[in-house]
Design a protein around this motif. Structure first.
Motif, short mmCIF file in Angstrom:
data_model
loop_
_atom_site.label_atom_id
_atom_site.label_comp_id
_atom_site.label_asym_id
_atom_site.label_seq_id
_atom_site.Cartn_x
_atom_site.Cartn_y
_atom_site.Cartn_z
N TYR A 83 105.81 -4.31 118.72
CA TYR A 83 106.74 -3.84 119.74
C TYR A 83 106.54 -2.36 120.03
CZ TYR A 83 109.25 -8.13 118.50
OH TYR A 83 109.59 -9.44 118.25
N ASP A 84 106.85 -1.94 121.27
CA ASP A 84 106.82 -0.52 121.63
C ASP A 84 108.20 0.10 121.41
OD1 ASP A 84 108.43 -1.26 123.81
OD2 ASP A 84 106.83 -0.99 125.28
N GLU A 85 108.36 1.34 121.82
CA GLU A 85 109.61 2.07 121.59
C GLU A 85 110.79 1.49 122.36
OE1 GLU A 85 107.54 3.75 125.10
OE2 GLU A 85 106.88 3.40 123.05
N ASN A 86 110.53 0.68 123.39
CA ASN A 86 111.60 0.05 124.16
C ASN A 86 111.82 -1.41 123.77
OD1 ASN A 86 112.06 2.38 125.78
ND2 ASN A 86 110.20 1.88 126.90
N ASN A 87 111.26 -1.80 122.62
CA ASN A 87 111.36 -3.16 122.09
C ASN A 87 110.62 -4.18 122.96
OD1 ASN A 87 112.22 -4.56 119.81
ND2 ASN A 87 113.94 -5.47 120.90
N GLY A 88 109.65 -3.70 123.75
CA GLY A 88 108.80 -4.60 124.53
C GLY A 88 107.61 -5.04 123.68
N ILE A 89 107.13 -6.23 123.90
CA ILE A 89 106.00 -6.75 123.13
C ILE A 89 104.71 -6.13 123.66
CG2 ILE A 89 104.68 -8.81 122.53
CD1 ILE A 89 107.32 -10.38 122.80
N THR A 121 101.22 2.14 122.04
CA THR A 121 101.14 2.13 120.59
C THR A 121 102.34 1.40 120.01
OG1 THR A 121 100.00 4.24 120.63
CG2 THR A 121 101.00 3.60 118.54
N PRO A 122 102.10 0.43 119.13
CA PRO A 122 103.24 -0.26 118.51
C PRO A 122 103.99 0.68 117.57
CG PRO A 122 101.14 -1.32 117.90
CD PRO A 122 100.83 -0.14 118.73
N VAL A 123 105.31 0.59 117.61
CA VAL A 123 106.14 1.40 116.71
C VAL A 123 106.85 0.54 115.68
CG1 VAL A 123 106.47 3.27 118.37
CG2 VAL A 123 108.11 1.39 118.29
N GLU A 124 106.81 -0.78 115.89
CA GLU A 124 107.45 -1.71 114.97
C GLU A 124 106.73 -3.05 115.06
OE1 GLU A 124 111.86 -3.69 114.17
OE2 GLU A 124 111.66 -2.01 115.55
N LEU A 182 93.25 -13.84 115.58
CA LEU A 182 93.12 -13.51 116.99
C LEU A 182 94.11 -12.39 117.29
CD1 LEU A 182 91.74 -14.48 119.71
CD2 LEU A 182 93.96 -15.52 120.19
N VAL A 183 93.62 -11.30 117.87
CA VAL A 183 94.47 -10.17 118.23
C VAL A 183 94.54 -10.09 119.75
CG1 VAL A 183 94.74 -7.66 118.12
CG2 VAL A 183 93.84 -8.90 116.15
N ILE A 184 95.76 -10.07 120.27
CA ILE A 184 95.98 -9.94 121.71
C ILE A 184 96.73 -8.63 121.93
CG2 ILE A 184 97.03 -10.94 123.76
CD1 ILE A 184 96.91 -13.66 122.30
N GLU A 185 96.07 -7.70 122.62
CA GLU A 185 96.71 -6.43 122.99
C GLU A 185 97.11 -6.54 124.45
OE1 GLU A 185 93.68 -3.56 122.15
OE2 GLU A 185 93.95 -3.73 119.99
N LEU A 186 98.41 -6.56 124.71
CA LEU A 186 98.91 -6.77 126.06
C LEU A 186 98.79 -5.54 126.94
CD1 LEU A 186 102.03 -8.89 125.11
CD2 LEU A 186 99.81 -9.70 125.95
N ASN A 187 98.79 -4.36 126.31
CA ASN A 187 98.64 -3.10 127.04
C ASN A 187 98.16 -2.02 126.07
OD1 ASN A 187 101.02 -2.05 125.71
ND2 ASN A 187 102.23 -3.25 127.16
N ASP A 188 98.10 -0.78 126.53
CA ASP A 188 97.59 0.31 125.69
C ASP A 188 98.68 1.06 124.92
OD1 ASP A 188 94.94 -0.13 126.38
OD2 ASP A 188 95.09 1.11 128.18
#
Length: 70
Positions: free
Chosen positions: A36-42, A20-23, A12-18
């Motif tokens: 995680y994004d560039e600000n360490n947000g999920i 791009t993950p960086v990590e 199951l893949v949950i994309e919380l927003n648009d």
């Protein structure tokens, strides 16, 4: 938010927003990848063996209970 299930790999893949993950972090015990994004947000989750689960323990959110929507 987008939710996609891939029955061929049982993920199951949950994309919380648009964003791009960086990590990504693999939580081996839980069988989950957290993106995680560039600000360490999920920004997303990949949950393995989805069809075999009754609930999902997310250390950062608590417990998600699974319900059937028939």
């Amino acid at each position: 938010m987008r939710i996609k299930y891939s029955p061929d790999v049982d993920i199951l893949v949950i994309e919380l927003n648009d964003k791009t993950p960086v990590e990504s972090e693999y939580l081996e015990r839980e069988g989950i990848i957290v993106d995680y994004d560039e600000n360490n947000g999920i920004v997303g989750l990949e949950i393995f063996n989805w069809s075999k689960r009754k609930k999902v323990e997310l250390p950062f959110m608590g417990t998600l209970s699974l319900v059937s929507v028939e």
